[in-house]
Write an enzyme that holds these catalytic residues in place. Sequence first.
Site, PDB file in Angstrom:
ATOM      1  N   SER A 224       0.813  -1.222   0.000  1.00 12.69           N
ATOM      2  CA  SER A 224       0.000   0.000   0.000  1.00 12.69           C
ATOM      3  C   SER A 224       0.842   1.267   0.000  1.00 12.69           C
ATOM      4  O   SER A 224       0.305   2.362  -0.154  1.00 12.69           O
ATOM      5  CB  SER A 224      -0.944   0.010   1.214  1.00 12.69           C
ATOM      6  OG  SER A 224      -0.212   0.053   2.416  1.00 12.69           O
TER       7      SER A 224
ATOM      8  N   LYS B 114      -6.409   4.760   8.221  1.00 10.65           N
ATOM      9  CA  LYS B 114      -5.300   5.548   7.685  1.00 10.65           C
ATOM     10  C   LYS B 114      -5.656   7.027   7.598  1.00 10.65           C
ATOM     11  O   LYS B 114      -4.875   7.897   8.008  1.00 10.65           O
ATOM     12  CB  LYS B 114      -4.916   5.009   6.304  1.00 10.65           C
ATOM     13  CG  LYS B 114      -4.266   3.635   6.335  1.00 10.65           C
ATOM     14  CD  LYS B 114      -3.979   3.117   4.933  1.00 10.65           C
ATOM     15  CE  LYS B 114      -3.281   1.770   4.977  1.00 10.65           C
ATOM     16  NZ  LYS B 114      -2.998   1.237   3.622  1.00 10.65           N
TER      17      LYS B 114
END
EC number: 3.4.21.53
Length: 583
Positions: free
Chosen positions: A437, A480
């Site tokens: 990611s 996040k």
Amino acid sequence: MTIHQLSSQQIQPHIENAETIFNAAQPVSNLLSLQPRLASALARFCPQNRQHFDPRFMLIKSSESHLLFSLYHQAVKRVLPSDNDLVGYTYHINNNKIILRKSQNRQENFGTNDNCLYAQWFDSEMLFGCVRHPEGEEIKLQTGLVHNANGGILILGLRTLLNKPELWFKLKSMVIKGEFNWLSGDDNTPLPYNVPSLPLDLRIMLIGDRLSLSDLQEFDPEFYQSSLYAEFENELLWKSDHELATWAGYLKFIQQSQQLPELTSSAYFPILKAAVRHTEDQQYLPLSPDWIYGLLTNAAQLAVDKIDQHCIEQALQQKQWRESYLIDRFKHEIFSNMITIDTQGEIIGQINGLSVIEYPGYPHAIGQPARLSGLVHFGDGEFIDIERKSELAGNLHSKGMMIMQAFITAEFALYNQLPFSVSLVFEQSYNEIDGDSASLAGLCVLISALAMQPIDQQVAVTGSVDQFGHVQAIGGVNEKIESFFAVCQHRGLTGQQGVIIPSANQSHLCLNDDIVMAVTNKQFHIWTVEHVAEALYLLTGIPYKDNNHALNLYHMVQSRIQQALLQDKRPTSNHWLTRLFKR
């Protein structure tokens, strides 16, 4: 470009008529009402008119919780024929002589007392019973689960059977043969008396998770060929108000079956929002009875009469507070500058990436911003992944780094070796990392360093890329975003801060109320992108590759590479050794 700045309605589920849908919904009848595949398999396993060739074993991929076992038991009881006609056998013991006879009525059946029983945990004696012979007394035959459910269905937890494989093979053999053989507690010591075998007509349902099923398949692969398989589907695809109403009926079923306080219509939307947060997808709603029961029981403790919106919201807030110690510790380290995260200014070769950390035993992933930096210097074209070199990176992380290298090589048509060496590292990272990611952030850092153009530190990035630069979905997107927002909020929102996420992750958003309010007031922004070029434009303000603009990142990188190659090939005519040999 396909850059989209999301509105507050797009970062959370939006249902205008939630209360109306909830009021009109009727409770579903049982656990399998929203499990058509599993219900079909169960109907096949429990036909009204049984045949000798019907399957005797059924495997269900599912979690092993007490609540689920009890709900499976209720669902099976609904489809089984009445157990009033159960007939079997009985043992007669006289002077330690044991005779088996067919029983005349149900009251005389040996052990049989129900057509469906279940057990999560059991041992050999609980499962198979035993033969007891107290001193000075006659033999006693103690029943086990197989006797008590003879003629019906026995639901067992697969994890226990896997921990004691000998129980599984004995049970499997007896069920297939249709005969129960009494066993001694010690395999090396036979029974002192001859106990006639008991005819056994039993069907077994095994409940286990994916790992348990894999272990079973490994040491008994042939078993799958003769058993019925089905899965408990943990999520419901939500396409219209019909699915919302069905799920509302499922909530009411769990509430009523567990005798919890009644739900009011105002509770439905906060439950829906928590549900989307749990599944991490605005198109799916959870069907896990344990998750629903846990939420409702926490809210029920705060309810006076009924569970309303206030009870649900307060229960969620209290749960979050109880579990937030580690999160608060991470925030404190950033707020006190022990971990450096820049949220102002522009820096060449540095970006705020977004990561999630999973701690053993902790129930949630923790979002954390991570400073990713890259340096470019003259060299032999080596891509140095410092995390990999220091053995702190997993295979997926290394895969992402190699994809970045492939993109750079192909994008700039490098027929020769890249005249630079590149080093990438997660600053202040002291634990193992994995996942791809960060590959979008890493590629942006690399191009920033090659083009010598700074990146806006007010913007954080997450996403993976393929070899063509397309941005792909990642996990933990809510955690996040919230982690970076918390840092920006603590330092003061400027109206220029925000995050870049993959377009494919838009449907996964379900952010907290503080972010929703900040996005509404244009104090914080969330952009979705489909290609690395779009992310670079947001980060640097310069187009990546645009023929209408003389100034673009692609030409800057190409120009620097060509200059480096020419400089490398230029003869060193001014060197004193060269002048000496020319004489």
